[in-house]
Design a protein around this motif. Structure first.
Motif, PDB file in Angstrom:
ATOM      1  N   HIS A   8       0.837  -1.188   0.000  1.00 32.52           N
ATOM      2  CA  HIS A   8       0.000   0.000   0.000  1.00 32.52           C
ATOM      3  C   HIS A   8       0.877   1.245   0.000  1.00 32.52           C
ATOM      4  CE1 HIS A   8      -3.110   2.874   0.883  1.00 32.52           C
ATOM      5  NE2 HIS A   8      -2.413   3.288   1.920  1.00 32.52           N
ATOM      6  N   VAL A   9       0.619   2.093  -0.959  1.00 25.26           N
ATOM      7  CA  VAL A   9       1.344   3.356  -1.069  1.00 25.26           C
ATOM      8  C   VAL A   9       0.329   4.488  -1.037  1.00 25.26           C
ATOM      9  CG1 VAL A   9       2.834   4.782  -2.527  1.00 25.26           C
ATOM     10  CG2 VAL A   9       3.218   2.312  -2.381  1.00 25.26           C
ATOM     11  N   PRO A  10       0.487   5.475  -0.160  1.00 28.56           N
ATOM     12  CA  PRO A  10      -0.469   6.587  -0.112  1.00 28.56           C
ATOM     13  C   PRO A  10      -0.571   7.276  -1.468  1.00 28.56           C
ATOM     14  CG  PRO A  10       0.991   6.645   1.787  1.00 28.56           C
ATOM     15  CD  PRO A  10       1.540   5.602   0.869  1.00 28.56           C
ATOM     16  N   LEU A  40       4.565   7.832   8.481  1.00 24.72           N
ATOM     17  CA  LEU A  40       5.616   7.664   7.488  1.00 24.72           C
ATOM     18  C   LEU A  40       6.838   8.498   7.849  1.00 24.72           C
ATOM     19  CD1 LEU A  40       3.629   7.698   4.122  1.00 24.72           C
ATOM     20  CD2 LEU A  40       4.263   5.750   5.545  1.00 24.72           C
ATOM     21  N   ARG A  41       7.924   8.175   7.211  1.00 29.67           N
ATOM     22  CA  ARG A  41       9.170   8.911   7.413  1.00 29.67           C
ATOM     23  C   ARG A  41       9.721   9.375   6.067  1.00 29.67           C
ATOM     24  NH1 ARG A  41      12.458   5.221  11.892  1.00 29.67           N
ATOM     25  NH2 ARG A  41      10.846   5.347  13.556  1.00 29.67           N
ATOM     26  N   THR A  42      10.664  10.278   6.111  1.00 29.82           N
ATOM     27  CA  THR A  42      11.319  10.745   4.890  1.00 29.82           C
ATOM     28  C   THR A  42      11.851   9.548   4.106  1.00 29.82           C
ATOM     29  OG1 THR A  42      11.944  12.823   5.947  1.00 29.82           O
ATOM     30  CG2 THR A  42      13.175  12.190   3.985  1.00 29.82           C
ATOM     31  N   GLY A  43      11.629   9.569   2.804  1.00 27.63           N
ATOM     32  CA  GLY A  43      12.049   8.477   1.942  1.00 27.63           C
ATOM     33  C   GLY A  43      10.938   7.520   1.573  1.00 27.63           C
ATOM     34  N   ALA A  44       9.766   7.668   2.201  1.00 20.27           N
ATOM     35  CA  ALA A  44       8.652   6.775   1.905  1.00 20.27           C
ATOM     36  C   ALA A  44       8.121   7.013   0.498  1.00 20.27           C
ATOM     37  CB  ALA A  44       7.541   6.974   2.928  1.00 20.27           C
ATOM     38  N   ASP A  45       7.573   5.958  -0.086  1.00 27.06           N
ATOM     39  CA  ASP A  45       7.001   6.053  -1.426  1.00 27.06           C
ATOM     40  C   ASP A  45       5.600   6.671  -1.365  1.00 27.06           C
ATOM     41  OD1 ASP A  45       9.133   4.856  -2.818  1.00 27.06           O
ATOM     42  OD2 ASP A  45       8.398   2.856  -2.284  1.00 27.06           O
ATOM     43  N   LEU A  46       5.282   7.483  -2.370  1.00 25.79           N
ATOM     44  CA  LEU A  46       3.972   8.084  -2.547  1.00 25.79           C
ATOM     45  C   LEU A  46       3.573   7.956  -4.010  1.00 25.79           C
ATOM     46  CD1 LEU A  46       4.532  11.519  -0.706  1.00 25.79           C
ATOM     47  CD2 LEU A  46       3.539   9.441   0.281  1.00 25.79           C
ATOM     48  N   LEU A  60       8.785  10.839  -0.525  1.00 21.59           N
ATOM     49  CA  LEU A  60       8.639  11.840   0.525  1.00 21.59           C
ATOM     50  C   LEU A  60      10.020  12.409   0.841  1.00 21.59           C
ATOM     51  CD1 LEU A  60       6.506  13.131   2.339  1.00 21.59           C
ATOM     52  CD2 LEU A  60       6.918  11.314   4.006  1.00 21.59           C
ATOM     53  N   ALA A  61      10.255  13.653   0.411  1.00 19.74           N
ATOM     54  CA  ALA A  61      11.580  14.256   0.529  1.00 19.74           C
ATOM     55  C   ALA A  61      11.807  14.927   1.871  1.00 19.74           C
ATOM     56  CB  ALA A  61      11.784  15.276  -0.594  1.00 19.74           C
ATOM     57  N   ALA A  62      10.747  15.368   2.514  1.00 18.61           N
ATOM     58  CA  ALA A  62      10.868  16.029   3.817  1.00 18.61           C
ATOM     59  C   ALA A  62       9.530  15.937   4.523  1.00 18.61           C
ATOM     60  CB  ALA A  62      11.281  17.496   3.650  1.00 18.61           C
ATOM     61  N   LEU A  63       9.568  15.752   5.855  1.00 23.63           N
ATOM     62  CA  LEU A  63       8.330  15.654   6.633  1.00 23.63           C
ATOM     63  C   LEU A  63       8.593  16.066   8.067  1.00 23.63           C
ATOM     64  CD1 LEU A  63       5.348  14.697   6.962  1.00 23.63           C
ATOM     65  CD2 LEU A  63       6.273  12.434   7.507  1.00 23.63           C
ATOM     66  N   SER A  67       4.840  20.485   7.858  1.00 23.75           N
ATOM     67  CA  SER A  67       5.035  20.566   6.406  1.00 23.75           C
ATOM     68  C   SER A  67       5.597  19.265   5.866  1.00 23.75           C
ATOM     69  CB  SER A  67       5.977  21.725   6.055  1.00 23.75           C
ATOM     70  OG  SER A  67       7.277  21.481   6.582  1.00 23.75           O
ATOM     71  N   ALA A  68       5.436  19.104   4.552  1.00 21.97           N
ATOM     72  CA  ALA A  68       5.989  17.942   3.866  1.00 21.97           C
ATOM     73  C   ALA A  68       6.221  18.298   2.412  1.00 21.97           C
ATOM     74  CB  ALA A  68       5.056  16.744   3.981  1.00 21.97           C
TER      75      ALA A  68
END
Length: 249
Positions: A8-10, A40-46, A60-63, A67-68
């Motif tokens: 599952h990917v958001p 989720l953390r930075t680096g997660a797939d979207l 996900l480059a920054a969270l 902000s994200a």
């Protein structure tokens, strides 16, 4: 890149045109969902989509809490949109019933939604209340489109009165649900590319509205021997249309 088809990917709608290499700032609700709900953390797939066609795998480059940002990696076209363009002309229903009808229509591949005020409809909206409700339905569409894997975001037209809308109604086939009709919504030998589907309120259309709709080219159809609720009728008819002429085959 991780194969996003195996987990599952958001999937998030972004209200701007996307391109490979873009860094996209996400909205406050999306930030909360990704961080506080999904953790989720930075680096997660979207997967992002802009409603203009196709979708964009991203990372996900920054969270942080407020902000994200997501980095767009590629563009793909899974072709999930139906070849049958259906406009659902739905009499405005009370409470959550309208939300249900809108969300399920999006899941079933509708191209556009036209909320309508009818003689026997019990919902009265005007001014700021009408604007807020219109924005709310647009949010319902976005959420349903994210979940359903839609590539194009269906349009929610501004609500209007049935009698004024009939003169502008389009569609190669124009169908309205009428329990006294004899044919079904998918009858016919020709294959249309566009259909306008008219659904009445909880108490049904008045005789005058039925006559006006027929005069505007609408064919009465029925969904079997039972009377369906207004929020059930639209999805049921859409499923029949997609099975006959759309992408349920």
């Amino acid at each position: 890149m991780t194969d996003t088809r195996r987990k599952h990917v958001p999937r998030l709608h972004v209200d701007r045109a996307l391109a490979i290499g873009d860094t996209v700032a996400l909205g406050a609700q999306q930030v909360h969902h990704l961080g506080a709900v999904l953790r989720l953390r930075t680096g997660a797939d979207l997967v992002l989509f802009d409603g203009r066609g196709g979708e964009y795998p991203a990372r996900l480059a920054a969270l942080d809490r407020k902000s994200a940002q997501a980095l767009v990696l590629e563009h793909r076209q899974p072709r999930r949109e139906s070849p049958l363009a259906v406009t659902l002309a739905q009499a405005v229903a009370r409470g959550d019933r309208m939300d249900f009808a809108v969300a399920k229509a999006v899941e079933l591949g509708v191209a556009a939604i036209q909320p309508l005020f009818t003689e026997r409809g019990q919902v009265k909206l005007a001014g700021d209340r009408l604007d807020r409700k219109h924005r709310h339905w647009q949010a319902v569409v976005r959420s349903a489109a994210e979940q359903a894997g839609r590539e194009v975001l269906p349009t929610v037209h501004v609500p209007c009165r049935l009698d004024g809308w009939l003169t502008d109604a389009g569609g190669e086939r124009r169908l309205m649900l009428d329990p006294r009709a004899t044919g079904g919504p998918a009858d016919g030998t020709t294959t249309p590319t566009s259909v306008t589907l008219l659904i009445g309120p909880e108490s049904g259309f008045s005789d005058q509205e039925l006559d006006a709709a027929r005069a505007s080219g609408f064919e009465g159809v029925r969904l079997g021997p039972r009377i369906l609720r207004t929020e059930t009728a639209g999805p049921a008819a859409l499923a029949a249309l997609q099975t006959r002429w759309g992408d349920f085959r």
